[in-house]
Scaffold this motif. Sequence first.
Motif, PDB file in Angstrom:
ATOM      1  N   THR A  70      -5.950  -7.084   4.918  1.00 41.11           N
ATOM      2  CA  THR A  70      -5.440  -5.932   5.669  1.00 41.11           C
ATOM      3  C   THR A  70      -6.534  -4.881   5.603  1.00 41.11           C
ATOM      4  O   THR A  70      -6.683  -4.161   4.629  1.00 41.11           O
ATOM      5  CB  THR A  70      -4.152  -5.389   5.035  1.00 41.11           C
ATOM      6  OG1 THR A  70      -4.420  -4.918   3.719  1.00 41.11           O
ATOM      7  CG2 THR A  70      -3.088  -6.443   4.957  1.00 41.11           C
ATOM      8  N   VAL A  71      -7.327  -4.848   6.672  1.00 40.01           N
ATOM      9  CA  VAL A  71      -8.422  -3.886   6.721  1.00 40.01           C
ATOM     10  C   VAL A  71      -8.234  -3.003   7.958  1.00 40.01           C
ATOM     11  O   VAL A  71      -7.214  -3.107   8.649  1.00 40.01           O
ATOM     12  CB  VAL A  71      -9.787  -4.616   6.736  1.00 40.01           C
ATOM     13  CG1 VAL A  71      -9.983  -5.391   5.448  1.00 40.01           C
ATOM     14  CG2 VAL A  71      -9.895  -5.538   7.932  1.00 40.01           C
ATOM     15  N   ALA A  85      -6.921  -3.857   1.422  1.00 40.41           N
ATOM     16  CA  ALA A  85      -6.304  -4.830   0.523  1.00 40.41           C
ATOM     17  C   ALA A  85      -6.345  -6.221   1.122  1.00 40.41           C
ATOM     18  O   ALA A  85      -6.683  -6.413   2.293  1.00 40.41           O
ATOM     19  CB  ALA A  85      -4.857  -4.424   0.237  1.00 40.41           C
ATOM     20  N   ALA A  86      -6.013  -7.181   0.287  1.00 40.37           N
ATOM     21  CA  ALA A  86      -5.888  -8.562   0.755  1.00 40.37           C
ATOM     22  C   ALA A  86      -4.957  -9.304  -0.189  1.00 40.37           C
ATOM     23  O   ALA A  86      -4.789  -8.916  -1.349  1.00 40.37           O
ATOM     24  CB  ALA A  86      -7.256  -9.245   0.794  1.00 40.37           C
ATOM     25  N   ALA A 159      -7.561  -5.323  -4.009  1.00 37.38           N
ATOM     26  CA  ALA A 159      -7.874  -4.052  -3.372  1.00 37.38           C
ATOM     27  C   ALA A 159      -9.385  -3.926  -3.293  1.00 37.38           C
ATOM     28  O   ALA A 159     -10.097  -4.453  -4.148  1.00 37.38           O
ATOM     29  CB  ALA A 159      -7.291  -2.892  -4.173  1.00 37.38           C
ATOM     30  N   PHE A 160      -9.863  -3.248  -2.258  1.00 39.97           N
ATOM     31  CA  PHE A 160     -11.300  -3.064  -2.063  1.00 39.97           C
ATOM     32  C   PHE A 160     -11.616  -1.582  -1.910  1.00 39.97           C
ATOM     33  O   PHE A 160     -10.795  -0.804  -1.414  1.00 39.97           O
ATOM     34  CB  PHE A 160     -11.780  -3.803  -0.805  1.00 39.97           C
ATOM     35  CG  PHE A 160     -11.544  -5.277  -0.848  1.00 39.97           C
ATOM     36  CD1 PHE A 160     -10.434  -5.841  -0.240  1.00 39.97           C
ATOM     37  CD2 PHE A 160     -12.419  -6.104  -1.521  1.00 39.97           C
ATOM     38  CE1 PHE A 160     -10.193  -7.204  -0.302  1.00 39.97           C
ATOM     39  CE2 PHE A 160     -12.202  -7.477  -1.583  1.00 39.97           C
ATOM     40  CZ  PHE A 160     -11.081  -8.031  -0.983  1.00 39.97           C
TER      41      PHE A 160
ATOM     42  N   THR F 105      -7.038   8.439  -1.681  1.00 46.82           N
ATOM     43  CA  THR F 105      -6.082   7.807  -0.776  1.00 46.82           C
ATOM     44  C   THR F 105      -5.315   6.748  -1.559  1.00 46.82           C
ATOM     45  O   THR F 105      -5.860   6.102  -2.448  1.00 46.82           O
ATOM     46  CB  THR F 105      -6.835   7.151   0.394  1.00 46.82           C
ATOM     47  OG1 THR F 105      -7.305   8.176   1.264  1.00 46.82           O
ATOM     48  CG2 THR F 105      -5.953   6.201   1.183  1.00 46.82           C
ATOM     49  N   GLU F 106      -4.050   6.587  -1.228  1.00 49.05           N
ATOM     50  CA  GLU F 106      -3.215   5.588  -1.902  1.00 49.05           C
ATOM     51  C   GLU F 106      -2.807   4.498  -0.915  1.00 49.05           C
ATOM     52  O   GLU F 106      -2.476   4.766   0.243  1.00 49.05           O
ATOM     53  CB  GLU F 106      -1.964   6.286  -2.460  1.00 49.05           C
ATOM     54  CG  GLU F 106      -0.925   5.353  -3.055  1.00 49.05           C
ATOM     55  CD  GLU F 106       0.291   6.104  -3.568  1.00 49.05           C
ATOM     56  OE1 GLU F 106       0.135   7.219  -4.110  1.00 49.05           O
ATOM     57  OE2 GLU F 106       1.417   5.593  -3.418  1.00 49.05           O
ATOM     58  N   LEU F 107      -2.848   3.269  -1.386  1.00 43.36           N
ATOM     59  CA  LEU F 107      -2.406   2.120  -0.590  1.00 43.36           C
ATOM     60  C   LEU F 107      -1.252   1.470  -1.360  1.00 43.36           C
ATOM     61  O   LEU F 107      -1.408   1.170  -2.545  1.00 43.36           O
ATOM     62  CB  LEU F 107      -3.564   1.130  -0.447  1.00 43.36           C
ATOM     63  CG  LEU F 107      -3.524   0.093   0.643  1.00 43.36           C
ATOM     64  CD1 LEU F 107      -3.446   0.736   2.012  1.00 43.36           C
ATOM     65  CD2 LEU F 107      -4.754  -0.780   0.578  1.00 43.36           C
TER      66      LEU F 107
END
Lengths: 206, 206, 206, 206, 206, 206
Positions: A70-71, A85-86, A159-160, F105-107
């Motif tokens: 998910t980019v 994230a992925a 997470a990236f 930022t939060e994911l």
Amino acid sequence: MMNIFLLLALLSFTSDAAVNDFCVAELKGPDSPSGYQCKPPKSVTVDDFVFSGFVAGNTTNIFHAELTSTVVTDFPGLNGLGVSAARLDIAKGGAVPMHTHPAATELLIMVEGQITAGFVTPFEVYNKTLKPGDVMVFPQGLLHFQVNSGKGKAIAFLAFSSANPGVQLLDLVLFGNSLSSELIAQTTFLDVAQVKKLKARFSGRG
Amino acid sequence: MMNIFLLLALLSFTSDAAVNDFCVAELKGPDSPSGYQCKPPKSVTVDDFVFSGFVAGNTTNIFHAELTSTVVTDFPGLNGLGVSAARLDIAKGGAVPMHTHPAATELLIMVEGQITAGFVTPFEVYNKTLKPGDVMVFPQGLLHFQVNSGKGKAIAFLAFSSANPGVQLLDLVLFGNSLSSELIAQTTFLDVAQVKKLKARFSGRG
Amino acid sequence: MMNIFLLLALLSFTSDAAVNDFCVAELKGPDSPSGYQCKPPKSVTVDDFVFSGFVAGNTTNIFHAELTSTVVTDFPGLNGLGVSAARLDIAKGGAVPMHTHPAATELLIMVEGQITAGFVTPFEVYNKTLKPGDVMVFPQGLLHFQVNSGKGKAIAFLAFSSANPGVQLLDLVLFGNSLSSELIAQTTFLDVAQVKKLKARFSGRG
Amino acid sequence: MMNIFLLLALLSFTSDAAVNDFCVAELKGPDSPSGYQCKPPKSVTVDDFVFSGFVAGNTTNIFHAELTSTVVTDFPGLNGLGVSAARLDIAKGGAVPMHTHPAATELLIMVEGQITAGFVTPFEVYNKTLKPGDVMVFPQGLLHFQVNSGKGKAIAFLAFSSANPGVQLLDLVLFGNSLSSELIAQTTFLDVAQVKKLKARFSGRG
Amino acid sequence: MMNIFLLLALLSFTSDAAVNDFCVAELKGPDSPSGYQCKPPKSVTVDDFVFSGFVAGNTTNIFHAELTSTVVTDFPGLNGLGVSAARLDIAKGGAVPMHTHPAATELLIMVEGQITAGFVTPFEVYNKTLKPGDVMVFPQGLLHFQVNSGKGKAIAFLAFSSANPGVQLLDLVLFGNSLSSELIAQTTFLDVAQVKKLKARFSGRG
Amino acid sequence: MMNIFLLLALLSFTSDAAVNDFCVAELKGPDSPSGYQCKPPKSVTVDDFVFSGFVAGNTTNIFHAELTSTVVTDFPGLNGLGVSAARLDIAKGGAVPMHTHPAATELLIMVEGQITAGFVTPFEVYNKTLKPGDVMVFPQGLLHFQVNSGKGKAIAFLAFSSANPGVQLLDLVLFGNSLSSELIAQTTFLDVAQVKKLKARFSGRG
């Protein structure tokens, strides 16, 4: 009494002033070193900030693993925000082979099963067997791997530190393009036969 | 008339105020994500900004190539300034094998001879044969190589977009540490025999 | 078995997904604070990463010096990568006069001859006479110069910590524009006659 | 019910955990490219974030101008926050001579009087006569000046895009150090006599 | 002798090459994470770097305060330069209520009157009563306020560490949108009645 | 043949040269704007890159929620790498109240249950009800909340774009410190009675 503060805010809202606190990607346009250009604020909705496809990937492939990313190109609200994230699913016996993310650090959060993961530097390998409750970081640009070392499937969330990290699989960058077997052998010290075998596997060219 | 501007400047100079426009590395102390801490201004001399060892390296090694680097630990005036350099000498038939700089872009300036250089991505290789007059850029974090494809020695000067770029030679990160042959084979699809052969070459461990 | 990883990569390649690991400049479009927008990946070739004009400049001018630069507008693969280069040729007796690079640090690598170079700060000058084997750094934004102090021509290669460094020659910014002689004199303490003489030299306006 | 959130916060507070949202400078220690190290949170008070000396400077000097700066060394709460300020007082007929801030942009806010200000680039000067109500920006690293062009004193407040901007006065960097008159003349095209006259004025050395 | 340096500069000027040392915003186009795209250099004038509306705002509103901002959309020369300003006028008894600037630090310079200002963190408030001569910094992203605690009007000039800081007034973000009273109460621990009262005040919706 | 490349690498390893590709935090020392200083490379182990406490938190508190964070102070390998994580557990009926992360930022990645989450800006709320498979981003510095809107417990994993994000709970920054009730009321438009009630709840002071 006139609500000038309120009025100014309304004016600002209706006159399409830039919404300064985020910049949702206009994906129809080009990228730039800092990200995509901003969509007009009036066209922004909550769905720009939500992605709903973070589900198990299909691990039926030569790696028995799948990465569902998910980019920014998946949900444009990520634009310029420095995170993405992925989801990683590895079937029993499978592995994510050696790879790098040239411009991003990766953080792995164990969800299920058991993964032996590590990254490598000259003379050192930093690897550990991880279970749920474990989190591991792989610094930007370093070659790393994840192997399912458990008895069933393994799941991890990643997470990236970038909204749009690339991924460079070692086997694809070495053997998936038109670089000649001789040149690959010369620059890796691999036997030409080994190179040709892997080129056949990953690109079809010998 | 009192020269207050001048006086203030003198005062500033003598009172050891931070020299804001550079921050020469105090190499006796530790590094940090942004660089070393600053030496006291009074101890700074022009020699902190000059390095005098940028000469031909000794190419008597398995690669027939040598890299002579000038990074912040060589001359501390580079600290925090986002640039460094190296000299590359490749003997006839030699090569700098596949490697990355995880956090820096490399710029190669041809000086003498002929070098075939390139970087790789999945499905694409970007390579070219270079002669004096040519400059090539290798984007940050991507695997790349330089091969002497000429009739004599080859020399190039390199610049990096970091004061302290690392270098990760593929053969050393794969075969130079204690990662087991089985794990390397599983994460690279190389034959175990090939792996053991290269581990013997680069680390002595089978 | 279906090669989903490979398939995904192919799909990504053919569907024009952004190539994340570089962003080759679309030079027909405008610049931005972070660089140019990215060309479509399908239009990228190795020639975007190579520049072939890094040759001796013509030193027949009032400075007896010439700078041949290779910046992003010369080869667009540099876009957003934080590095560029230039070749400096100074004829015997010539000099690069006082100048700054407002947003970039400069690294000078001696190639041939002898150059006396330095940068200045209030109360301090950091200068050295350089020969091949020497490298010198000029921190961002500081006024600096290079003088050929040898018996023949001098050559150096320069690297910058920016893909698109500007150059501000002191004589051009002071005397090359329409700022009045009186204002220049007032803000530099130069004699009006000196100012007019140099304005005549560098812009034709008295 | 146990207030764990509250308790954790208290624990965090008392156990000297880093206060993440600011990093007040420990001025007894050294600087680094990103700023000073953080004082212990327990020693932080509101006075670290307030400076009380932003008053008219003494304009009795050769420039008839004075700059009263408030940078990180004046109030350490600015550390790492990318902004600082200064007050500019120019007496009638005075001027801030040509100068740069190598690593910071300057924003000038008129308070009183009239100032003619501008910055220069090759072939262009961008200057304007400013009165209260006017704001002008001087991009990072460019040479600029401010002249009192009114009938009385002039006052302006300045902001900078750095917590610790340097200032490089052209007359001091050219004539305030030990660079020889001949070298200055060669690298600026100024007459040697002019150079010696100004060296005498700004440093005492001929 | 041919003035190649001068000629190159002229060529550069006339051929619309990017002016590297600033990037004036093309406000007709979209924003991006790093700023607006650059206007063509030939269309840049000094008026892009000057703003003339920095005057007292109208404090006739519910806060008895007004903020007159000068950000990139007011004068496009600010683009990408990391600084902007605003003028704050607070009538007697008025206040700027609690607010944040999510991506910018604020610096307040007292001009007239008396302001009690502060920022808050869990367990700590950092507040002070300020008079002319005082400067205070409010670190990025923290909730802060300014109250006129004097006998007449109060004036301050503000600087920000961003060319385009947003402002988030607490009362507007909590009570000015369509978030339901129940949800607001649940996530703030405010009484529903209090919430409805303030929603009526700031948005008209109960 | 002498393995100079290999030898140099060994020398580098044994001579404690900085490991450039990561900078593990020396947590006994102070923080700085860019992170902690680097531990000596010889003292780095894989355990610096792994954290094993990412488990369910205790939700027995006034929020019925708990955040278990893994930031640089938890595992120092994160230092300077721009990413961290946290686990969020919300019991039935519970909520994470309004809060900000000033510099991150939060994911949010849904793991179990159902969460209604959103962030607020003037005039707009961006909220959505999330289930496993959903990911939502909350841009840096904006006020946001998460409410358990399902029938059982809710679990989510969070990622942040900083190695050391702070968290500012609105109720704690408004009511948890010594700011007077009158000043809070004046700067939030809350009724004094409401303020006192919440101060009693969150700090004990009326």
